[in-house]
Design an enzyme around this catalytic site. Structure first.
Site, short mmCIF file in Angstrom:
data_model
loop_
_atom_site.label_atom_id
_atom_site.label_comp_id
_atom_site.label_asym_id
_atom_site.label_seq_id
_atom_site.Cartn_x
_atom_site.Cartn_y
_atom_site.Cartn_z
CD GLU A 258 -1.98 2.09 1.77
OE1 GLU A 258 -1.55 3.05 1.08
OE2 GLU A 258 -2.26 2.17 2.97
CB CYS A 292 -1.30 7.17 1.48
SG CYS A 292 -2.25 5.91 2.25
C1 SIN Z 1 -2.85 5.48 5.00
O1 SIN Z 1 -2.65 6.69 4.92
O2 SIN Z 1 -1.95 4.67 4.79
C2 SIN Z 1 -4.19 4.91 5.39
C3 SIN Z 1 -5.30 5.84 5.27
C4 SIN Z 1 -6.65 5.26 5.58
O3 SIN Z 1 -6.77 4.10 6.00
O4 SIN Z 1 -7.61 5.97 5.35
#
Ligand code: SIN
Length: 487
Positions: A258, A292
């Protein structure tokens, strides 16, 4: 001035968790964990060396067969108890996350709910692992399709969601019957230690879940090089993910990646602008902008750009900004001084290129890695601040004329994690579903993350999906057995 409770939970471990025991790092080595709001040392904890990564893997390997043989219902009940313990200890987990990561306390409470829910969701999936049985098309054979746990997994978790990323990975892994070694980010290892303690109390058998904290010292390389490891799951930047994928290729490991995002937030001429502004605020400031899936590039139709920009600037100017322990705070400090400087240099580069900083854009004096809510208009679609993931509360705005132009700008980056579209046209929404090069789309929605929904990206944003029904499949092998027809 209000004084906030900055104490750590009294039972917070400071050692490595290997094979069900809490142990010191080799040579008693420790490292400091810093509060980004004050720059003070919160505590010092074990700083593992590579041999201890291998010891943790030894423990995971030793526990693998018996954990895989555990009844799914039993695994489910352990996860469910984990959900209950974390929920009961919401105050401890929330305060701890705010202290080590700097996210506002109210956001941390949200993460406790979100993070615990992955355990509940996957406790419900543990008892729903399904195979298949059928007749092959020629009629000559039958096929039996079985599911098996992948085996011992290395879970490398990021600093921005210290609880939810641990549960989003460990939940499905444990539900599937895999044992795990968790490597939390060195900025925010404390929540993972408390999580391990909660899971120990929930009844996770020795060796099934192990935690190796530290500044790395080659731990990850050594564990990845060990042929007994069968999977690596990582959340973090694309460059680091790319390196891990190369290492994972040595033993052809299963991988879940991810990776970075650069989400377009497109506002069309027929959008409800007020709804777009409130969605934009949510998608921008959630978790200090250190997400992210945060809206990174505001791509706004020229006919509504002035109204959207004015209203977004007004909204951003009212965002509670300051000490994350204050319940009124919506944006706290960034994770480190270096990260804050990176955000500022993107803003400065846009300013130097002729964009207008309408709000924020300056680093204040005083302690803590604070960066203020910032809005920039007149930004070129290919400016640095548009082409890079900002990871801070900065909203750069560019404009477009036609739907084709909006899509061209949105799809012009190598990553494709999330995107947002605001329009009243259902046909256009469907076209975006077909054409936006991202793995997740908020259609007139500013925050969409949910344990029951598949989280993941396309292009250089990664491989695999977390959460949802797919999340557990990432930790299962599919075995096909051919059988003759019965006589
Ligand atoms: C992340 O920023 O890696 C996860 C964000 C989310 O689960 O909404």
């Amino acid at each position: 001035m209000t004084t906030f409770d900055r104490s750590l939970p009294s039972d917070l471990p400071s050692q490595l968790f290997i094979g069900g025991s809490w142990v010191d790092a080799d040579g008693g080595r420790t490292f400091d964990v810093i509060d980004p709001a004050t720059e003070d040392v919160l505590t010092s904890i074990a700083d593992a060396g590579p041999d201890q990564g291998v010891e943790a893997l030894d423990a995971a390997v030793a526990a693998q067969d018996s954990w895989a043989a555990t009844a799914p219902r039993e695994r489910a009940e352990i996860l469910r108890r984990g959900f209950e313990i974390i929920t009961r200890r919401a105050d401890d987990f929330a305060r701890l996350m705010t202290l080590e990561m700097g996210k506002p306390l109210t956001t941390s409470y949200g993460e406790v709910t979100y993070g615990a829910e992955f355990l509940r969701w996957f406790s419900e999936q543990a008892v729903r692992i399904r195979g298949d049985y059928g007749v092959l098309p020629e009629g000559s054979l039958r096929q039996l399709v079985l599911k098996r746990p992948v085996g011992p997994c290395l879970l490398i978790t990021p600093w921005n969601f210290p609880l939810a990323m641990a549960t989003r990975k460990a939940g499905p892994a444990l539900a599937a019957g895999c044992t795990v070694v968790i490597r939390p980010a060195s900025n925010t290892p404390l929540t993972t230690l408390l999580f391990a303690k909660a899971m120990q109390e929930a009844g996770v058998p020795d060796g099934v879940l192990n935690v190796i904290t530290g500044r790395d010292h080659g731990v990850t390389d050594k564990v990845l090089a060990d042929p007994r490891l069968r999977k690596v799951s990582f959340t973090g930047s694309t460059p680091v993910g790319r390196g891990l994928l190369k290492q994972a290729s040595e033993h052809v490991l299963r991988t879940s990646m991810e990776l970075g995002g650069n989400a377009p937030f497109i506002v069309f001429d027929d959008a409800d602008v007020d709804a777009a502004v409130s969605g934009a605020l949510a998608a921008k400031i959630r978790n200090n902008g250190e997400v992210c899936v945060a809206a990174n590039r505001f791509i706004v139709h020229e006919s509504v750009a002035a109204e959207f920009t004015e209203k977004l600037t007004d909204g951003m100017s009212k965002v509670g900004y300051g000490d994350p322990m204050d319940k009124a705070t919506e944006v706290g400090p960034l994770i480190t001084g270096k990260d804050r400087d990176n955000v500022h240099s993107l803003v400065e580069s846009a300013r130097a290129a002729g964009a207008t900083v309408l709000l924020g854009g300056e680093i204040g004096s005083g302690k803590g890695y604070y960066y203020p809510p910032t809005v920039i208009s007149g930004v070129a679609p290919d400016a640095d601040v548009m082409m890079n993931e900002i990871f801070g509360p900065v909203a750069p705005i560019t404009t477009f004329g036609t739907e084709e132009q909006a899509l061209e700008i949105a799809n012009s980056v190598p990553v494709g994690l999330a995107g947002y579209v605001y329009t009243r046209d259902i046909n256009r929404i469907q076209r975006m579903g077909d054409e936006l090069e991202v793995g997740m789309i908020g259609a007139n929605v500013g925050v969409f993350s949910n344990p029951a929904a598949p989280f993941g990206g396309v292009k250089e944003s990664g491989l695999g999906r977390e959460g949802s029904y797919q999340g557990i499949e990432e930790y299962l092998e599919t075995i096909y057995m051919a059988l003759p027809n019965p006589f």
